[in-house]
Design a protein around this motif. Sequence first.
Motif, PDB file in Angstrom:
ATOM      1  N   LYS A 655       0.672  -1.249   0.171  1.00 44.73           N
ATOM      2  CA  LYS A 655      -0.341   0.066  -0.094  1.00 44.73           C
ATOM      3  C   LYS A 655       0.864   1.472  -0.103  1.00 44.73           C
ATOM      4  N   CYS A 659      -4.957   4.393   4.664  1.00 46.04           N
ATOM      5  CA  CYS A 659      -6.466   4.873   4.172  1.00 46.04           C
ATOM      6  C   CYS A 659      -6.711   3.470   2.632  1.00 46.04           C
ATOM      7  N   GLN A 660      -5.780   2.670   2.416  1.00 49.99           N
ATOM      8  CA  GLN A 660      -6.224   2.308   0.909  1.00 49.99           C
ATOM      9  C   GLN A 660      -6.403   1.316   1.489  1.00 49.99           C
ATOM     10  N   GLU A 661      -8.089   0.531   0.193  1.00 50.65           N
ATOM     11  CA  GLU A 661      -8.668  -0.322   1.130  1.00 50.65           C
ATOM     12  C   GLU A 661      -8.338  -1.251   0.893  1.00 50.65           C
ATOM     13  N   ASN A 662      -7.605  -1.385  -0.326  1.00 50.19           N
ATOM     14  CA  ASN A 662      -7.200  -3.176  -1.166  1.00 50.19           C
ATOM     15  C   ASN A 662      -5.302  -2.796  -1.340  1.00 50.19           C
TER      16      ASN A 662
END
Length: 735
Positions: A655, A659-662
């Motif tokens: 990442k 805060c990045q989801e995937n």
Amino acid sequence: MIQSRKPDEWAPEEDDITSLSNVYDGQLQCDEETEILMELEAVPESLDGGIPSDVKMIAVAVDNNDEPMLFAENVGDEIIPVVDKEYEKNDTLESCSSDSKHPIANTVLTEYHSDLNYQTETCSSSNESVSSAATIEKKGRKRSRNCKKWKNNIRKTKKAAGEEYVSAKQKVIPAKSMKLPCGVDCKKKCTLNISSDDRASIYSQFWSSELLVDQKRQFIAGCIEEVPVQRVRTRTGSRAGKRKYSLRYFFTVNGKKISVCRTFFINTLSISQTSIRFALTKRLSSGVVIPDQRGKHEPPNKIGPEVRNIIREHIQKFPCVDSHYSRNKSQRRYLGSHLSISKMYQCFYEECIEKKLSQAEIPKQWLYADIFNTEFNLSFKEPDNDTCDTCDEFLIKLKDAGSVEERNELQKKYEAHLLDADNRYKYKRKDKEGARAQPGIKMITVDLQKCLATPLLKNCQSFYSLKLWTFNYTIYDATDKSADCFVWDESVAGRGGNEMASCMMRYILDLPNSIERIIIWSDNCPSQNRNQQMIMCYSYLLMMKPSLKCIEHKFLLRGHTHMEADTVHARIEKQIKSLPQFQICTPWDWQQLIRLCGPNIAVKEMETDNFKNFNDLQGCIFQSKKKTVTNQTFFVSKVVHMKFLAETPGVMHFKTKFCQENFEQIDYHRVNRRSTRQLNNPSTSSLPTLLPIRNDPKPISTKKYTDLQKLLKWVPQRFHGYYKNLRHEAVHEDD
């Protein structure tokens, strides 16, 4: 109805003046944010017809946020708040609690100005004056004094409670105990009217530690009545006509006053006739005992507030900075390290001379130091940790901002930067708590300590000479609060990515097979933590250790990288200062010093053959790539979270923002049959053997070697051979 409010909420109401009589009925009320500590329950008979203007009613209150206590006082025709200057909070809690069971605790505190000759300073009814009076002073740099732990006050407390204590003359005073009652020949039949249980209850309440000395005197005076002498004997000489009244003693049992003799009264309370005589001397005609006035008089030579204000203004002229890492935990600010209290006072003294003040008018240095230490939380020591470059840049730009819009925009970016740093600390704390709750998870922080100079000399001439650097790569296990220090010097290896990866591999391979997941937190140093060598190391470890299922490496924000591993480094530096007699002559002396720092710190010496070359993996089973699986350009410098899974060997999940989801992916597979077979079946195939970075010790620069030879005259003779045998060549000196 009179209500006790916070200072900034006080507003006298019209009904307050006409409702003062309600206070005598125990109807004193407060709002939801305050707590009444005393209620007035009884009404003096003399006040049934009305409340005279010279009566002062006191209602003591304190809110849940420890705001200062207030007095509600009627002065003339208005009611105004008065900041409590006579009673401390603890005294009020002990002496004025409405739930107290002591005989004196619920006595009505109604005082007459004419009897006590007592004056109270009143504050203005405006909100500003009350708020300023209630402002809590800032904590000073020195520890706040705890008066309760002073020997003299402990002695007073024990004496007031009737406990055994040691007097000022070192004499042991035994504890109080209830004495025998009067005999059966007593005319008042005290033992028949008051049982032994009631007598013991009176004694225990009187000598309770919650009852103050003034309350005890009030109780004694309230249990004694003065009556005219009924029978007068004709006496001559010195005793003629001295006795004008007789004393009658009472105890209240179950709401009934029972007359007792003096012997029964004195022995029950375990007091002397002197205590009775002193209490009666302090009793006024209204029945109120004058409080003890010792220590409450203002000294004639007290320093005025205007003198203290001059010193405060001078101290505030010096610029100071905030602590960078500990600003959320401490309010301490830092002055320049070139300053001291003596130098600051010298500047103050010269300023007073310029103002043409006489020597008698210039405050002394002890007063200047006292105000500096007690009212200002300042320090001359530089902050232990470096500040953040981004934070410093924002602060400079905020000061130079030309418009409000520009300032607001910079402030938003600055707050977002601080929020990102705080969030990463929260993620680290969450990982630590999760690792301690689950035995199969290991959470560690890693950091390379600053270079340790060898030999460690303190003379002036050696300061300008190059020294041999000793390295300490610390891995702190936040799960069991232990640390492993991997130590070597620059004649063994350098301090690049291969060296850090070799230490990490040695640490992980020594872990028990019960560990399935490892979470690593570190700073953003590209040559040590965020590089291709560490990526190859993690992928290789998942194939070398089948019990390991996942390795994660997370990075703190640049400039905000204070970790648990730094506490180990601080302990080492403190150990150096605490053991000045410990000589550091060789790198092995550093290892011994680190071992002395605590039993939870293990030292592991790294030799030349312990450092492996992970770059060789890119030529056999892995391949360096700059594109993700979605054909996006990959920059390792932007990664904040790396994740490696045993089920997908050779693939890094990463990442660029927390805060990045995937997760994004980058595949380091080398496209050939042999490497694919090794990655898919790591347990059955023969993995490549990592070779050392070098087979021979690493040479140092000739210039450094020459300087080390000059330092040998301050090094014991037995260590000269080590420095003379160091390999050296004309290499570039990067330190």
